[in-house]
Design an enzyme around this catalytic site. Structure first.
Site, PDB file in Angstrom:
ATOM      1  N   TRP A 151      28.820  32.281  42.589  1.00 55.63           N
ATOM      2  CA  TRP A 151      28.802  33.597  43.251  1.00 55.63           C
ATOM      3  C   TRP A 151      27.552  33.758  44.104  1.00 55.63           C
ATOM      4  O   TRP A 151      27.606  34.336  45.192  1.00 55.63           O
ATOM      5  CB  TRP A 151      28.945  34.716  42.232  1.00 55.63           C
ATOM      6  CG  TRP A 151      30.276  34.669  41.541  1.00 55.63           C
ATOM      7  CD1 TRP A 151      30.499  34.483  40.203  1.00 55.63           C
ATOM      8  CD2 TRP A 151      31.573  34.775  42.141  1.00 55.63           C
ATOM      9  NE1 TRP A 151      31.850  34.471  39.947  1.00 55.63           N
ATOM     10  CE2 TRP A 151      32.530  34.645  41.110  1.00 55.63           C
ATOM     11  CE3 TRP A 151      32.024  34.962  43.455  1.00 55.63           C
ATOM     12  CZ2 TRP A 151      33.907  34.702  41.356  1.00 55.63           C
ATOM     13  CZ3 TRP A 151      33.390  35.029  43.702  1.00 55.63           C
ATOM     14  CH2 TRP A 151      34.311  34.891  42.649  1.00 55.63           C
ATOM     15  N   ASP A 168      23.371  41.031  42.031  1.00 56.18           N
ATOM     16  CA  ASP A 168      24.787  41.132  41.699  1.00 56.18           C
ATOM     17  C   ASP A 168      24.873  41.188  40.172  1.00 56.18           C
ATOM     18  O   ASP A 168      24.497  40.228  39.495  1.00 56.18           O
ATOM     19  CB  ASP A 168      25.516  39.891  42.254  1.00 56.18           C
ATOM     20  CG  ASP A 168      26.998  39.839  41.873  1.00 56.18           C
ATOM     21  OD1 ASP A 168      27.468  40.707  41.117  1.00 56.18           O
ATOM     22  OD2 ASP A 168      27.673  38.892  42.346  1.00 56.18           O
ATOM     23  N   LYS A 226      34.932  43.201  35.502  1.00 53.84           N
ATOM     24  CA  LYS A 226      34.482  42.348  34.415  1.00 53.84           C
ATOM     25  C   LYS A 226      34.213  43.181  33.163  1.00 53.84           C
ATOM     26  O   LYS A 226      34.649  42.840  32.088  1.00 53.84           O
ATOM     27  CB  LYS A 226      33.208  41.582  34.813  1.00 53.84           C
ATOM     28  CG  LYS A 226      33.285  40.877  36.163  1.00 53.84           C
ATOM     29  CD  LYS A 226      34.204  39.661  36.147  1.00 53.84           C
ATOM     30  CE  LYS A 226      34.681  39.228  37.519  1.00 53.84           C
ATOM     31  NZ  LYS A 226      33.676  38.688  38.412  1.00 53.84           N
TER      32      LYS A 226
HETATM   33  C1  LIG Z   1      33.786  38.058  39.778  1.00 54.21           C
HETATM   34  C2  LIG Z   1      32.485  38.035  40.435  1.00 54.21           C
HETATM   35  C3  LIG Z   1      32.341  38.216  41.829  1.00 54.21           C
HETATM   36  C4  LIG Z   1      33.528  38.377  42.750  1.00 54.21           C
HETATM   37  O1  LIG Z   1      34.081  39.621  42.620  1.00 54.21           O
HETATM   38  P1  LIG Z   1      35.289  40.098  43.553  1.00 54.21           P
HETATM   39  O2  LIG Z   1      35.412  41.528  43.150  1.00 54.21           O
HETATM   40  O3  LIG Z   1      36.472  39.268  43.208  1.00 54.21           O
HETATM   41  O4  LIG Z   1      34.876  39.925  44.971  1.00 54.21           O
HETATM   42  C5  LIG Z   1      31.080  38.230  42.360  1.00 54.21           C
HETATM   43  N1  LIG Z   1      29.995  38.068  41.578  1.00 54.21           N
HETATM   44  C6  LIG Z   1      30.084  37.875  40.258  1.00 54.21           C
HETATM   45  C7  LIG Z   1      28.846  37.707  39.448  1.00 54.21           C
HETATM   46  C8  LIG Z   1      31.323  37.853  39.644  1.00 54.21           C
HETATM   47  O5  LIG Z   1      31.415  37.669  38.315  1.00 54.21           O
END
Ligand SMILES: *Cc1c(COP(=O)(O)O)cnc(C)c1O
Length: 360
Positions: A101, A171, A195
């Site tokens: 990511w 993030d 998540k």
């Molecule tokens: C799942 C995830 C993403 C991607 O998320 P989307 O909503 O599918 O764009 C980005 N960063 C992390 C840390 C993730 O776990």
């Protein structure tokens, strides 16, 4: 009705209490004769839902008044673009690449400025977090970027990088509300909620007010400007109403359990059960260096791809879903987010013990 133990990395398990409440309110939300899905986002009823969700999130995370909370769409992946578009004044940013990511965020940011990869753990399949105490931070960097919890590889920053005075951007998709976090250490936090917080389709951006700019380049879409979202209370256009409503319910669920300290204790207990077993097993091995282990995502392998596949298949038949590792790494991964009950992890470990005995 029969529910499985769902170890999916995302979209992921939600608290049963929350799902039941949503079910009860489905046809007639609090006497208004319609579902939240059918309601105008300009109605007083919905305004109350989004206001309460924001207030509860602020309370849970102790978010100071000089930070805006934005509910936006497009996935965390769209924030990979929105962040450089909004925060680059000098056109320079430093990225710490600790997984897929972060790598994607780094690649996306390159489209908008000069982006430096100042540290990475790719040399060892992202199984650790690099030492970030004295990195070559660029003098004119607008921010330093991290992915706090690496969903695929199962590592987490226990210690934040020394950014040498630059803004820290993170993030937090896969560790959102899993434990207390000092918001004041960050210029911006963002995460997809699917998540740990709600259904897919909502991202939450928490950004300090002074980083929200008016003088953005012309190419920045109106919808991606944090100024647009902040000035319009996340309702420049139709927001993901139902998702925000579900997030609000999860915030209340966490508050009722005692907030983020209680959540952390619950998550530590679960993770310890699984990691202790992995450390004692002769068959299963964790893939991450111990000091960087995530509380949320636990990857493990047997060392034999056929045996891994057999395990995933038999686990599924026994009611343990989504244990297959990410397609880029193979093996297994158990995501044990907030809503995974302790007994789910206890039963998984009992199943792993039995599997180990039967296949020794
Ligand atoms: C799942 C995830 C993403 C991607 O998320 P989307 O909503 O599918 O764009 C980005 N960063 C992390 C840390 C993730 O776990």
């Amino acid at each position: 009705m029969s529910r499985v133990y769902n170890f999916s990395a995302g979209p992921a398990v939600l608290p049963e209490e929350v799902l039941k409440e949503a079910q009860e309110e489905m046809m007639d939300y609090r006497g208004c004769g319609m579902s939240v899905m059918e309601m105008s986002h300009r109605s007083a009823m919905f305004q109350q839902i989004i206001d309460e969700a924001e207030a509860d999130l602020r309370e849970l995370m102790n978010i100071p008044d000089n930070y805006k909370v934005l509910f936006v769409q497009g996935g965390a992946a769209l924030q990979f673009a929105a962040i450089p578009m909004n925060l680059m004044k000098n056109g320079v940013a430093d990225y710490i690449v600790t997984g897929l990511w972060a790598k994607k965020a780094f690649a996306e940011a390159k489209k908008y400025g000069k982006v430096n990869k100042i540290a990475t753990s790719e040399d060892e399949t992202f199984s650790y977090i690099p030492d970030c105490s004295d990195l070559p931070i660029s003098e004119d960097a607008d921010y330093v970027y991290i992915c706090m919890n690496n969903t695929i590889y199962g590592t987490v920053f226990h210690e934040l990088p020394n950014t040498k005075g630059k803004e820290l951007v993170a993030d937090i998709s896969s560790c959102f509300l899993s434990e207390p976090l000092d918001v004041t250490k960050f210029g911006l936090l963002m995460g997809g909620v699917q998540k740990n917080v709600g259904p897919s389709g909502v991202q939450i951006v928490i950004v300090r007010e002074d980083l929200i700019r008016e003088d953005l380049p012309d190419y920045v879409p109106t919808m991606l400007s944090y100024k647009t979202q902040a000035d319009n209370g996340s309702m420049y256009n139709t927001p993901p109403c139902y998702g925000i409503y579900m997030c609000g319910k999860v915030f209340k669920w966490i508050k009722n359990l005692g907030g983020l300290e209680a959540m952390k204790a619950h998550n530590e207990k679960k993770a310890a059960i699984l990691y202790d077993f992995l450390d004692s097993s002769k068959m299963f091995k964790g893939t991450v260096r111990k000091e960087y282990r995530s509380l949320m995502n636990v990857p493990f392998v047997t060392g034999d791809a056929d045996l891994d596949a057999k395990f995933v298949k038999e686990a599924k038949a026994a009611g343990f879903e989504n244990l297959k590792g990410h397609r880029t790494v193979g093996g297994m991964r158990a995501s044990i987010y907030n809503a995974m009950p302790i007994e789910g992890v206890e039963k998984l470990v009992a199943f792993m013990k039995k599997f180990e005995e039967e296949n020794a």
